[in-house]
Design a protein around this motif. Structure first.
Motif, PDB file in Angstrom:
ATOM      1  N   PRO A  24       2.972   8.583   2.442  1.00 15.03           N
ATOM      2  CA  PRO A  24       2.043   7.747   3.218  1.00 15.03           C
ATOM      3  C   PRO A  24       2.539   7.575   4.655  1.00 15.03           C
ATOM      4  CG  PRO A  24       2.527   6.752   1.084  1.00 15.03           C
ATOM      5  CD  PRO A  24       3.493   7.883   1.249  1.00 15.03           C
ATOM      6  N   GLY A  25       1.621   7.690   5.599  1.00 15.73           N
ATOM      7  CA  GLY A  25       1.985   7.589   7.011  1.00 15.73           C
ATOM      8  C   GLY A  25       1.304   6.427   7.703  1.00 15.73           C
ATOM      9  N   MET A  80      -6.340  12.000   5.238  1.00 16.68           N
ATOM     10  CA  MET A  80      -6.229  12.506   6.603  1.00 16.68           C
ATOM     11  C   MET A  80      -4.772  12.891   6.832  1.00 16.68           C
ATOM     12  SD  MET A  80      -7.345  10.607  10.160  1.00 16.68           S
ATOM     13  CE  MET A  80      -5.963   9.454  10.277  1.00 16.68           C
ATOM     14  N   LEU A  81      -4.544  14.118   7.285  1.00 11.23           N
ATOM     15  CA  LEU A  81      -3.187  14.607   7.506  1.00 11.23           C
ATOM     16  C   LEU A  81      -2.789  14.390   8.964  1.00 11.23           C
ATOM     17  CD1 LEU A  81      -3.949  15.923   4.785  1.00 11.23           C
ATOM     18  CD2 LEU A  81      -2.629  17.930   5.494  1.00 11.23           C
ATOM     19  N   HIS A 129       0.832  -1.203   0.000  1.00 12.55           N
ATOM     20  CA  HIS A 129       0.000   0.000   0.000  1.00 12.55           C
ATOM     21  C   HIS A 129       0.870   1.258   0.000  1.00 12.55           C
ATOM     22  CE1 HIS A 129      -3.443   2.549   0.623  1.00 12.55           C
ATOM     23  NE2 HIS A 129      -2.956   3.012   1.759  1.00 12.55           N
ATOM     24  N   PHE A 130       1.949   1.235   0.774  1.00 16.21           N
ATOM     25  CA  PHE A 130       2.872   2.374   0.787  1.00 16.21           C
ATOM     26  C   PHE A 130       3.410   2.639  -0.617  1.00 16.21           C
ATOM     27  CE2 PHE A 130       7.081   4.226   0.977  1.00 16.21           C
ATOM     28  CZ  PHE A 130       6.944   5.255   1.895  1.00 16.21           C
ATOM     29  N   GLN A 187       4.985  15.526   5.378  1.00 15.99           N
ATOM     30  CA  GLN A 187       3.578  15.505   5.766  1.00 15.99           C
ATOM     31  C   GLN A 187       3.005  14.116   5.514  1.00 15.99           C
ATOM     32  OE1 GLN A 187       1.086  17.820   7.240  1.00 15.99           O
ATOM     33  NE2 GLN A 187       0.465  15.674   7.383  1.00 15.99           N
ATOM     34  N   ARG A 188       2.833  13.351   6.586  1.00 18.50           N
ATOM     35  CA  ARG A 188       2.275  12.006   6.450  1.00 18.50           C
ATOM     36  C   ARG A 188       0.773  12.081   6.186  1.00 18.50           C
ATOM     37  NH1 ARG A 188       3.303   9.630  11.964  1.00 18.50           N
ATOM     38  NH2 ARG A 188       2.971  11.820  12.514  1.00 18.50           N
TER      39      ARG A 188
END
Length: 332
Positions: A81-82, A170-171, A34-35, A274-275
């Protein structure tokens, strides 16, 4: 943990992907796949992004932030991505989840999808072949998965145009300190409509809201860009002054190197990435990673233990409010 960076530098030309997490974090192939998919999509959008926009730098007033529309290439290059660390409740008679949630309604009806949607605990936390801590369920339910390092009051959502993979992101908290204003990225904050009254939006560095992820992952290309362009200090050795002292050993702890603080904050030498977390129901659970030690629920107050499913439902409510506001702006 600092020594890992020397290994990564030594092996940089030999591998396409690097995963560096603390040894009690469970990372699966689903997380990595997914990442990579999200990173590829973000890279495509980065290449298509304009160099400048009339509304960038953005207004960073939490109740007036831009939360949709195009971003510049300077903003897009910051997106990555986070992940959010989770645990599985062991014994709710002893250790339970919070009962008083942030004042955001829970809504599992994701817009554009049929029926209710919940997190999928099988992605992070189904471990039938692992010897868990005593009493830990090997096949936990959605309601058994808890978060302790963030909450709705620290989060916002942003719509991203032009993607075939995701729409609302979503950040996660973290970046901002020592950051160029033209790179700052706004979002529709959960408190924009007054849910928290006069309480201001928390800063990106509040320890119990920062969504520490216990590590980081990146492609070779991302690491090179971090090292040569995005971080204030070097991401790979040598770790020299003025950003580092004593070869990076002074004041730089495990949270900095392997916990990811350098990666996503603006501390000295930080990268200010920024994840982002895709809000799509089929994606959200792939951003949750299992802290298999399962000890935070025993060490911290139950008021910190937020059910991951409740957070997902709260952020769907925020997303719907953002959708409504976006539609209203389109009519002006």
């Amino acid at each position: 943990s600092r020594q890992h960076r020397y290994v990564i530098k030594d092996k940089l030309d030999h591998y396409d992907m690097f995963v560096a997490f603390e040894d009690d974090m469970r990372i699966t192939g689903a997380h990595i796949q997914h990442f990579l998919q999200m990173s590829s999509e973000l890279s495509k959008l980065d290449k298509e992004a304009p160099k400048s926009l009339p509304d960038v730098p953005e207004n960073m007033d939490p109740k007036k932030m831009k939360f949709h529309g195009s971003m510049t290439e300077d903003q897009m290059k910051r997106l990555v991505p986070g992940f959010i660390r989770v645990e599985v409740l062991v014994d709710e008679s002893q250790y339970t989840a919070q009962k008083d949630l942030d004042p955001i309604e829970i809504d599992f009806d994701y817009p554009g999808e049929d029926g209710d949607h919940h997190i999928d605990p099988s992605v992070c936390c189904h471990v039938p072949n692992m010897q868990p801590n005593k009493g830990t369920p090997t096949l936990p339910r959605a309601k058994d998965v808890i978060i302790w390092e963030t909450a709705a009051k620290a989060l916002g959502v942003r719509h991203v145009d032009g993607s075939h993979l995701f729409d609302w992101l979503m950040l996660l908290p973290g970046p901002g300190k020592r950051m160029d204003k033209k790179e700052l990225i706004g979002s529709y904050w959960s408190g924009r409509d007054g849910a928290f009254g006069d309480i201001p939006r928390p800063s990106g560095g509040v320890p119990d809201l920062i969504a520490q992820q216990g590590g980081w992952m990146a492609t070779r290309e991302q690491i090179i860009r971090l090292d040569q362009e995005l971080c204030q200090g070097k991401f790979l050795p040598p770790f020299d002054p003025p950003d580092y002292y004593e070869d990076g050993q002074q004041s730089m702890n495990v949270e900095y190197w392997s916990g990811g603080y350098q990666f996503f904050t603006g501390v000295r030498g930080g990268c200010n990435m920024q994840r982002v977390v895709s809000m799509k129901p089929e994606h959200f659970s792939k951003h949750l990673i299992y802290h298999v030690a399962n000890n935070k629920q025993k060490q911290l107050a139950s008021s910190r233990m937020l059910r991951a499913d409740n957070l997902f439902g709260q952020m769907i409510t925020v997303l719907k409010a953002a959708q409504k506001a976006k539609a209203g702006l389109a009519k002006l």
